[in-house]
Scaffold this motif. Structure first.
Motif, mmCIF file in Angstrom:
data_model
loop_
_atom_site.group_PDB
_atom_site.id
_atom_site.type_symbol
_atom_site.label_atom_id
_atom_site.label_comp_id
_atom_site.label_asym_id
_atom_site.label_seq_id
_atom_site.Cartn_x
_atom_site.Cartn_y
_atom_site.Cartn_z
ATOM 1 N N PHE A 142 -3.624 -10.094 -1.084
ATOM 2 C CA PHE A 142 -4.184 -8.733 -1.429
ATOM 3 C C PHE A 142 -5.772 -8.663 -0.707
ATOM 4 C CE2 PHE A 142 -0.999 -8.003 -4.150
ATOM 5 C CZ PHE A 142 -1.198 -6.996 -5.160
ATOM 6 N N LEU A 143 -5.969 -7.849 -0.139
ATOM 7 C CA LEU A 143 -7.288 -7.503 0.406
ATOM 8 C C LEU A 143 -8.154 -6.991 -0.968
ATOM 9 C CD1 LEU A 143 -6.394 -5.477 3.653
ATOM 10 C CD2 LEU A 143 -6.830 -7.996 3.294
ATOM 11 N N SER A 144 -9.485 -6.927 -0.695
ATOM 12 C CA SER A 144 -10.504 -6.612 -1.898
ATOM 13 C C SER A 144 -10.125 -5.241 -2.330
ATOM 14 C CB SER A 144 -11.878 -6.779 -1.409
ATOM 15 O OG SER A 144 -12.200 -6.490 -0.227
ATOM 16 N N VAL A 145 -9.866 -4.202 -1.299
ATOM 17 C CA VAL A 145 -9.653 -2.974 -1.508
ATOM 18 C C VAL A 145 -8.500 -3.004 -2.578
ATOM 19 C CG1 VAL A 145 -8.502 -2.296 0.447
ATOM 20 C CG2 VAL A 145 -9.467 -0.469 -0.882
ATOM 21 N N ARG A 146 -7.433 -3.635 -2.445
ATOM 22 C CA ARG A 146 -6.197 -3.734 -3.227
ATOM 23 C C ARG A 146 -6.610 -4.434 -4.718
ATOM 24 N NH1 ARG A 146 -4.616 0.059 0.229
ATOM 25 N NH2 ARG A 146 -4.338 -1.007 2.205
ATOM 26 N N LEU A 147 -7.264 -5.635 -4.579
ATOM 27 C CA LEU A 147 -7.802 -6.155 -5.663
ATOM 28 C C LEU A 147 -8.636 -5.222 -6.569
ATOM 29 C CD1 LEU A 147 -8.435 -9.666 -4.318
ATOM 30 C CD2 LEU A 147 -6.891 -9.066 -6.150
ATOM 31 N N GLU A 148 -9.266 -4.480 -6.094
ATOM 32 C CA GLU A 148 -10.347 -3.475 -6.878
ATOM 33 C C GLU A 148 -9.477 -2.474 -7.785
ATOM 34 O OE1 GLU A 148 -12.999 -1.825 -4.084
ATOM 35 O OE2 GLU A 148 -14.485 -3.513 -4.130
ATOM 36 N N ARG A 149 -8.442 -1.908 -7.021
ATOM 37 C CA ARG A 149 -7.724 -1.026 -7.477
ATOM 38 C C ARG A 149 -6.693 -1.743 -8.655
ATOM 39 N NH1 ARG A 149 -3.176 3.308 -5.415
ATOM 40 N NH2 ARG A 149 -2.477 3.727 -7.374
ATOM 41 N N PRO A 177 0.708 -1.361 -0.059
ATOM 42 C CA PRO A 177 -0.044 0.123 0.037
ATOM 43 C C PRO A 177 0.783 1.413 0.122
ATOM 44 C CG PRO A 177 -0.763 -1.549 1.825
ATOM 45 C CD PRO A 177 0.272 -1.841 1.268
ATOM 46 N N GLN A 178 2.048 1.289 0.758
ATOM 47 C CA GLN A 178 2.761 2.383 0.753
ATOM 48 C C GLN A 178 3.259 2.974 -0.422
ATOM 49 O OE1 GLN A 178 3.232 -0.244 2.688
ATOM 50 N NE2 GLN A 178 3.562 0.218 4.702
ATOM 51 N N ASN A 179 3.322 1.967 -1.402
ATOM 52 C CA ASN A 179 4.000 2.231 -2.842
ATOM 53 C C ASN A 179 3.148 1.353 -3.791
ATOM 54 O OD1 ASN A 179 5.378 3.003 -4.973
ATOM 55 N ND2 ASN A 179 7.347 2.968 -4.154
ATOM 56 N N PHE A 180 1.904 1.811 -3.998
ATOM 57 C CA PHE A 180 0.919 0.877 -4.711
ATOM 58 C C PHE A 180 1.099 1.209 -6.275
ATOM 59 C CE2 PHE A 180 -3.042 -1.557 -6.115
ATOM 60 C CZ PHE A 180 -2.700 -2.547 -5.351
ATOM 61 N N GLU A 181 1.820 2.252 -6.633
ATOM 62 C CA GLU A 181 2.077 2.675 -8.013
ATOM 63 C C GLU A 181 3.036 1.520 -8.443
ATOM 64 O OE1 GLU A 181 0.454 4.390 -10.156
ATOM 65 O OE2 GLU A 181 -0.701 5.399 -8.576
#
Length: 292
Positions: free
Chosen positions: A144-151, A114-118
């Motif tokens: 990966f949590l769902s919020v990360r998967l969504e992005r 999350p700290q460097n999702f780019e």
């Protein structure tokens, strides 16, 4: 009738064995022997990772086994220090060289970052390139949590084939499993019998009275009951051991079937909380991935 299904079909048509063999925390000098024992038992899926430091041991076992490359499904993971587009392309080169193969069957990102999702997105786009070029047969993610998967789904083209997450009777992550299912992502269960809790001094499902009662009713071990529970609920499992007896026991789960009532009793054991929080600074672990 007992379910003897031996593979799951991923969302791109690639088949993955129902039971894999994990080498997390297996010392590099013990990995080859453990994997050879798994091969002798009948396992054909080996799950390793760059961060485990034992990919070379897996490759040595494959070479010594005499098995055809096409008969073994190899999965490994890119660690966060190699996130970024070019870095991940090079991570594939390092991993495939250590494994001694030209093609990896399943290559996944070890964590969301999350700290460097780019950079995480850039890494996944590199996986897409490796898939398009035939260097890997399937790609996916882990933890990966769902919020990360969504992005990820919004910013990339290919739906992950798997999301490898902690799942066992005490940590079931049902909402995340449902998100995976809705998007055609297979849930792979790491620590499927709750072993990570033992490492961290916590309660383990292996000694749970409910699971032991079900095991006794079937003449099976608690570990076998939990692995059967996963398979019947549609999850791929990756148990690990260096003990040949345990390795064989964990594979012997196709000659019995849990009832719906027994599955419900295991479902009811949920305690929540995964052992790997999403917000950890994974680079702070100090794990480096050397060249091959």
């Amino acid at each position: 009738m007992t379910n003897t299904q031996s593979t799951f079909t991923l969302n791109n048509g690639v088949e993955l064995p129902v039971i894999g063999f994990g080498v997390y925390q297996t010392p590099p000098d013990e990995t080859a022997e453990a994997v050879l024992s798994a091969f002798e038992t009948g396992y054909r899926h080996i799950d390793t990772a760059a961060a485990y430091g034992n990919e070379k041991g897996v490759g040595a076992a494959l070479q010594r086994s005499g098995l055809d490359r096409s008969d073994v499904f190899l999965e490994t993971k890119v660690w966060t220090v190699d996130y970024g587009y070019d870095e991940t392309l090079h991570a594939f080169e390092k991993g495939s060289a250590k494994l001694g193969v030209e093609q990896i069957d399943l290559l996944i990102l070890h964590q969301a970052y999350p700290q460097n999702f780019e950079k995480t997105i850039a890494s996944y786009k590199a996986l897409e390139k490796l898939l398009a070029d035939g260097h890997v047969r399937a790609i996916g993610v882990s933890n990966f949590l769902s919020v990360r998967l969504e992005r990820l789904l919004n910013e990339t083209d290919i739906v992950p084939a798997v999301n490898q997450i902690e799942v066992h009777p005490y940590t079931q992550q049902r909402e995340l499993q449902e998100f995976n299912r809705e998007h055609g992502i297979l849930t792979q269960a790491w620590s499927p019998i709750g072993g990570l809790r033992t490492y961290n001094g916590g309660e383990t499902p292996l000694t749970d009275s409910e699971i032991n009662a079900i095991a006794q009713a079937h003449g099976k071990s608690p570990a076998q009951v939990m692995l059967r529970w996963h398979i019947q609920e549609g999850r791929q499992v990756i148990p690990k051991s260096v003990n040949p007896t345990r390795i064989a026991e964990n594979f012997d789960v196709f000659d019995f079937e849990l009832t719906a009532e027994e599955i419900s009793r295991i479902d009811a054991l949920e305690q929540g909380m995964t052992m790997i929080p999403d917000e950890l600074d994974f680079d702070a672990f100090g794990i480096q991935v050397p060249e091959a």
